[in-house]
Design an enzyme around this catalytic site. Structure first.
Site, short mmCIF file in Angstrom:
data_model
loop_
_atom_site.label_atom_id
_atom_site.label_comp_id
_atom_site.label_asym_id
_atom_site.label_seq_id
_atom_site.Cartn_x
_atom_site.Cartn_y
_atom_site.Cartn_z
CE LYS A 173 -1.97 3.12 3.13
NZ LYS A 173 -1.46 4.04 2.23
CD GLU A 248 14.17 1.39 9.04
OE1 GLU A 248 14.27 2.58 9.89
OE2 GLU A 248 14.39 0.56 9.74
CB CYS A 282 13.59 9.85 7.38
SG CYS A 282 14.46 8.73 5.68
CD GLU A 383 9.83 13.84 10.15
OE1 GLU A 383 9.23 13.04 10.57
OE2 GLU A 383 11.33 13.18 10.19
P1 NAD Z 1 2.82 8.81 7.56
O1 NAD Z 1 3.36 8.53 8.55
O2 NAD Z 1 1.72 9.64 7.01
O3 NAD Z 1 2.47 8.13 6.22
C1 NAD Z 1 2.41 6.95 5.91
C2 NAD Z 1 1.63 5.46 5.25
O4 NAD Z 1 1.42 5.04 6.52
C3 NAD Z 1 1.26 6.15 4.10
O5 NAD Z 1 1.45 4.83 2.85
C4 NAD Z 1 -0.11 6.55 4.67
O6 NAD Z 1 -1.26 6.27 3.97
C5 NAD Z 1 -0.25 5.06 5.73
N1 NAD Z 1 -1.03 5.48 7.04
C6 NAD Z 1 -1.28 6.55 7.56
N2 NAD Z 1 -1.74 6.22 9.02
C7 NAD Z 1 -2.00 4.82 8.57
C8 NAD Z 1 -2.69 4.56 9.60
N3 NAD Z 1 -3.71 4.39 10.38
N4 NAD Z 1 -3.06 2.79 9.54
C9 NAD Z 1 -2.33 2.22 8.23
N5 NAD Z 1 -1.07 2.78 7.35
C10 NAD Z 1 -1.15 3.91 7.62
O7 NAD Z 1 4.14 9.42 6.67
P2 NAD Z 1 4.65 10.24 5.32
O8 NAD Z 1 3.74 11.94 4.87
O9 NAD Z 1 3.64 9.88 3.87
O10 NAD Z 1 6.00 10.18 4.88
C11 NAD Z 1 6.79 11.13 5.73
C12 NAD Z 1 7.63 10.74 7.24
O11 NAD Z 1 8.06 8.97 6.71
C13 NAD Z 1 8.07 11.35 7.46
O12 NAD Z 1 8.09 11.00 9.84
C14 NAD Z 1 9.94 10.62 7.55
O13 NAD Z 1 10.86 10.76 8.41
C15 NAD Z 1 9.19 9.85 7.05
N6 NAD Z 1 9.93 8.43 6.37
C16 NAD Z 1 10.95 7.82 7.32
C17 NAD Z 1 12.15 6.87 6.24
C18 NAD Z 1 12.63 6.42 7.21
O14 NAD Z 1 13.61 5.06 6.87
N7 NAD Z 1 13.30 6.14 8.56
C19 NAD Z 1 12.53 7.02 5.18
C20 NAD Z 1 11.08 7.96 4.58
C21 NAD Z 1 9.82 8.62 5.15
#
Ligand code: NAD
Length: 492
Positions: A173, A248, A282, A383
């Site tokens: 997803k 992550e 990230c 962040e």
């Molecule tokens: P997000 O948490 O909003 O969403 C991430 C994913 O989770 C999306 O596919 C979203 O649809 C899904 N999601 C959201 N709510 C959910 C729920 N209740 N149940 C299941 N899935 C759900 O994050 P984002 O805005 O897409 O990405 C940015 C974040 O990702 C930042 O905090 C960034 O630091 C982090 N990030 C971390 C890494 C790493 O490897 N540590 C890499 C890239 C991004």
């Protein structure tokens, strides 16, 4: 306008509800397509397809699984430019970065393809005669991959390729802001010869789509990348059914600049780490911890370079900084400018939405720098995930390391110094998952473990050999050929 479909069990399928959601270009506002807003019935169909495929895929010899991944690597190489352009249109980062994103996926395809002929287990001596023991890796089963929008191809490959080489099947997803890049990737997997049902892709937002997926009783592993807030929720919910979860999450990464640093080199690293991908990594640098003795000299070099960064559409090769992903995130980034000012930090440059000319059609924000930031301020702790950098003054390496380590995140750090003693102390005392010496906070290579400490992760790592662990179950096989009952720990 195209309406796209889920890919489940080797077939394109619309949602059973018929609901869709739009996908926009954040630089221009152009509608790129409608995607299925998947619900219970669609997730269930995808998991059933993955379960059926698992029965066959786990029996395909790992070297053969690896050959498919090699072909995926070749196809991604052939389609690299097209994939990069799609990604830039969909999430805004500049072409040289989206090409890098695809390259990371290619690297992972070849690396994990090679694991098909390794997947090392081990044998060690056993304590009884005429008996052997061996430890081997088994696949776990059905893996749910939930991915963010900022690395729309690389991150799905970090999850899917190790999961696949180990013999698992997948429901992917992707983030709702980047469905098209993930769809193109899945198309290439099948073009490379992946059997139907081994990877299934369902589109939709966190709620309901992600939420249904993490609760599905047939899902064995959840591999999640996203914000710490969402990750915590995923872990809590998954714990109720004892699903294995790898998280992550966010970062608040710092570059430490010591009084003996090569300042020109540090400026290059800070610019690339803080404003590349519009600060939406990230591993983005959002704090510079600079020694008082070189603070003014660093700012004199850094500020004009920040102000010279060209905002624009990432498809234009002249652009340095693309848009923010969406209106909500733009508002969040700007709200932190207000927070920083209210906290008493000095806004040196930026701090405003950019709306001149064609920029008005997208979500652009001026690269922003605050100085006189205190380590405890919200802009230095939370962040922001945008092009906002805080400069904090330090007087010693010990102070820099304490501030570096003093956030709830622990992903990446960097130090600029010419002094081997500083390097050794930082190597020993920094508590993030990654440390760069004389380089910025971004630039991980896929053959090493990637991930972080504290609120960045839950102890797992992606990539490298460690990336296999969450997708495999250790099985130990003892063979007794003595012809009699031998009792470990009992027999003399
Ligand atoms: P997000 O948490 O909003 O969403 C991430 C994913 O989770 C999306 O596919 C979203 O649809 C899904 N999601 C959201 N709510 C959910 C729920 N209740 N149940 C299941 N899935 C759900 O994050 P984002 O805005 O897409 O990405 C940015 C974040 O990702 C930042 O905090 C960034 O630091 C982090 N990030 C971390 C890494 C790493 O490897 N540590 C890499 C890239 C991004």
């Amino acid at each position: 306008m195209t309406t796209f479909q889920n890919f489940i069990g080797g077939k394109w399928q619309s949602t059973q509800s018929g609901h869709t959601f739009p996908n926009y270009n954040p630089a221009t506002g152009e509608l790129l397509g409608e995607f299925p807003l998947s619900d219970h019935a669609d997730i269930d169909a995808a998991v059933v397809a993955a379960r059926a495929a698992f029965a066959r895929w786990r029996l395909v010899p790992a070297p053969k699984r690896g050959e498919i991944l090699y072909r995926v690597g070749e196809l991604m190489t052939r389609h690299k430019e097209e994939l990069a352009r799609t990604m830039t249109q969909e999430m805004g980062k500049v072409l040289k970065e989206t090409r890098g994103d695809v390259q990371e996926g290619i690297d992972m395809a070849y690396y994990m393809g090679g694991e098909g002929r390794r997947l090392f287990g081990y044998t060690v001596p056993v304590e009884l005669p005429n008996k052997t023991g061996m430890a081997m890796r088994d696949p776990v089963g059905i893996v749910a991959c939930i991915t963010p929008w900022n690395f729309p191809i690389a991150i799905p490959t970090w999850k899917m390729f190790p999961a696949l080489i180990a013999g698992n099947t997948i429901v992917l997803k992707p983030a709702e802001d980047t469905p098209l890049s993930a769809l193109r990737l899945v198309e290439l997997l099948y073009e490379a010869g992946l059997p139907e049902g081994v990877v299934n892709i369902v589109f939709g937002p966190g709620r309901p789509t992600g939420e249904v997926l993490i609760h599905h009783p047939e899902v064995n592993v959840i591999s999640f990348t996203g914000s710490t807030e969402t990750g915590r929720h995923v872990a809590v919910e998954a714990a109720k059914s004892l699903k294995r979860v790898s998280l992550e999450m966010g970062g608040k990464n710092a570059v430490m600049v010591m009084d003996d640093a090569d300042l020109d080199l540090a400026v290059e690293g800070i610019l690339w780490s803080a404003y590349g991908t519009t600060g939406q990594r990230c591993t983005a640098c959002s704090r510079v911890l600079v020694h008082r003795a070189v603070r003014e000299a660093l700012l004199e070099k850094l500020v004009p370079r920040i102000e010279a960064l060209r905002l624009g559409n990432g498809l234009d090769e002249q652009t340095d900084v693309g848009p923010i992903i969406n209106a909500k995130q733009l508002a969040k980034v700007h709200s932190y400018t207000e927070v920083g000012k209210a906290e008493g930090a000095t806004l040196v440059t930026g701090g405003a939405v950019a709306q001149d000319g064609p920029l008005a059609k997208g979500y652009f924000y001026r690269p922003t720098l605050f100085s006189n930031v205190q380590p405890s301020m919200r802009i230095a702790q939370e962040e922001i995930f945008g092009p906002t950098l805080s400069v904090i003054t330090i007087d010693s390496l010990d102070e820099a390391i304490a501030i570096n380590n003093g956030t709830k995140y622990g992903l990446s750090s960097a130090i600029y110094t010419q002094n081997i003693n500083n390097v050794q102390c930082a190597t020993r005392d920094v508590t993030t998952g990654i440390l760069y010496i004389n380089s910025g906070t971004t630039g991980a290579e896929i053959q090493f473990p990637f991930g972080g400490t504290r609120g960045t992760g839950n102890g797992h790592r992606e990539a490298g050999l460690a990336g296999l662990d969450v997708f495999t179950e250790w099985k130990v096989v003892y063979t007794d050929y003595s012809g009699k009952l031998q009792k470990a720990q009992i027999d003399e």
